[in-house]
Design an enzyme around this catalytic site. Structure first.
Site, short mmCIF file in Angstrom:
data_model
loop_
_atom_site.label_atom_id
_atom_site.label_comp_id
_atom_site.label_asym_id
_atom_site.label_seq_id
_atom_site.Cartn_x
_atom_site.Cartn_y
_atom_site.Cartn_z
N PRO A 2 0.77 -1.33 -0.09
CA PRO A 2 0.04 -0.22 0.02
C PRO A 2 0.68 1.24 0.00
O PRO A 2 1.91 1.30 0.77
CB PRO A 2 -0.46 0.18 1.51
N GLU A 3 0.40 2.20 -0.53
CA GLU A 3 0.74 3.69 -0.41
C GLU A 3 -0.41 4.30 0.30
O GLU A 3 -1.59 3.43 0.60
CB GLU A 3 0.96 4.27 -1.81
N LYS A 64 1.42 6.76 4.95
CA LYS A 64 0.99 5.17 4.68
C LYS A 64 0.64 4.53 6.23
O LYS A 64 0.57 3.41 6.12
CB LYS A 64 2.09 4.47 4.12
N ARG A 279 14.94 2.55 -7.28
CA ARG A 279 13.61 2.05 -7.62
C ARG A 279 13.29 2.06 -9.04
O ARG A 279 13.89 3.21 -9.83
CB ARG A 279 12.50 3.02 -6.80
#
Length: 289
Positions: A2-3, A64, A279
DNA sequence: ATCAGAGCCTGCCAGC
DNA sequence: TGCTGGCAGGCTCTGA
């Protein structure tokens, strides 16, 4: 998993059933996902039976992180960080029928409330997330001050000010800066790429070269991308579900993430995949500057 | 100050 | 079919 949009959707899907419900039993299947901080006495008890006896007074989200608050000014707080693959799910408990432990289910709370008897289950295959019990709201909020301004709830104006203040002299790339939860909280790899794409800003660009107007554009893009994702129920790429098992559809609106090699929806150029701050980053080198 | 790299874990997928 | 390597939505530490 999740973000912040996914965490917000999870929060909303839990809120109605958890509010005012009482924790009547707790089972910890895997103790190493859980920590209790600040308890002089009772640390042991909180690590074995976190939040036992609590009436739930509220659910907060910042970035988050999700916090489940015990009712009352001195109530305990359970902070949930889901990491990449964590989740919470809620299942009704049918009398006489035991719920089998799910794969990677680490903690289970049994609650009694207006919705009857419910099992709140923490599941996290990779265990990159964690659960922390704080003694009271103040110590939780003190810890939470590590985080920057929340990308969903902050005004674009406040967010732009924060971005400029924290980053105007930074040598970091925009992408690396957006992943830093201490500036704007809630963006992860997906929504950082999406926000930069919408703002037409190159993820590789150094923060120092970004002007005031561009911080404003970026702040608006961040808020827009996150809010649209909340409306769509979050992004379900493989395993995200809300507490009732409902998948989101925000992934259908992604314009950058997951589209390497495909045409840019704005200019038609081929989207490129690069590695920034460790990333995978997708960008359009022809219309993001 | 910032970055790359590694590490924490498991699951899934593509390629052989 | 089965193995291997690479990759994944997060975060933190180390060393350069």
């Amino acid at each position: 998993m999740p973000e912040s949009p996914e965490v917000e959707c999870l929060r909303r899907s839990l809120e109605r059933d958890l509010m005012s419900a009482r924790v009547v039993a707790v089972r910890v299947f895997r103790g190493d996902v859980l920590r209790a901080v600040g308890f002089d006495r009772g640390r042991d008890r909180e690590q074995r039976r976190p939040l036992l006896g609590a009436s739930i007074g509220g659910l907060e989200r910042h970035g988050k992180e999700l916090a489940i608050l015990e009712a009352g000014p001195d109530g305990r707080v359970l902070r949930v960080r889901l990491g990449m693959t964590g989740g919470l799910r809620l299942d009704p408990i049918v009398p006489g029928r035991a719920l089998a432990r799910l794969p990677h289910e680490h903690v289970r709370w049994t609650l009694e409330g207006a919705s009857g008897r419910l099992a709140l289950r923490h599941v996290d295959p990779r265990r990159f997330g964690d659960l922390v019990v704080f003694t009271d709201p103040e110590s939780y909020r003190h810890d939470r001050a590590r985080l920057g301004i929340d990308g969903i709830t902050a005004s674009p104006r406040a967010m732009a000010t924060r971005l400029g203040r924290d980053l105007a002299r930074s040598r970091r790339s925009l992408k690396a800066a957006l992943l830093d939860q201490g500036v704007v909280a809630g963006l992860g790899n997906i929504y950082a790429d999406e926000a930069l794409f919408r703002a037409r800003l190159d993820p590789q660009r150094g923060c120092r070269t970004v002007g005031t107007g561009e911080w404003q554009t970026l702040a608006r893009s961040i808020r827009e991308v996150l809010r649209q994702a909340v409306k769509a129920g979050g992004s379900t790429l493989r395993d995200y579900r809300d507490a009732r098992g409902v998948a989101g559809s925000a992934q259908r609106a992604h314009q950058a993430y997951g589209r390497a090699g495909m045409p840019c929806l704005r200019c038609g150029a081929t989207l490129q995949s690069t590695l920034i701050a460790g990333r995978t980053t997708i960008r359009c080198s022809s219309c993001q500057h």
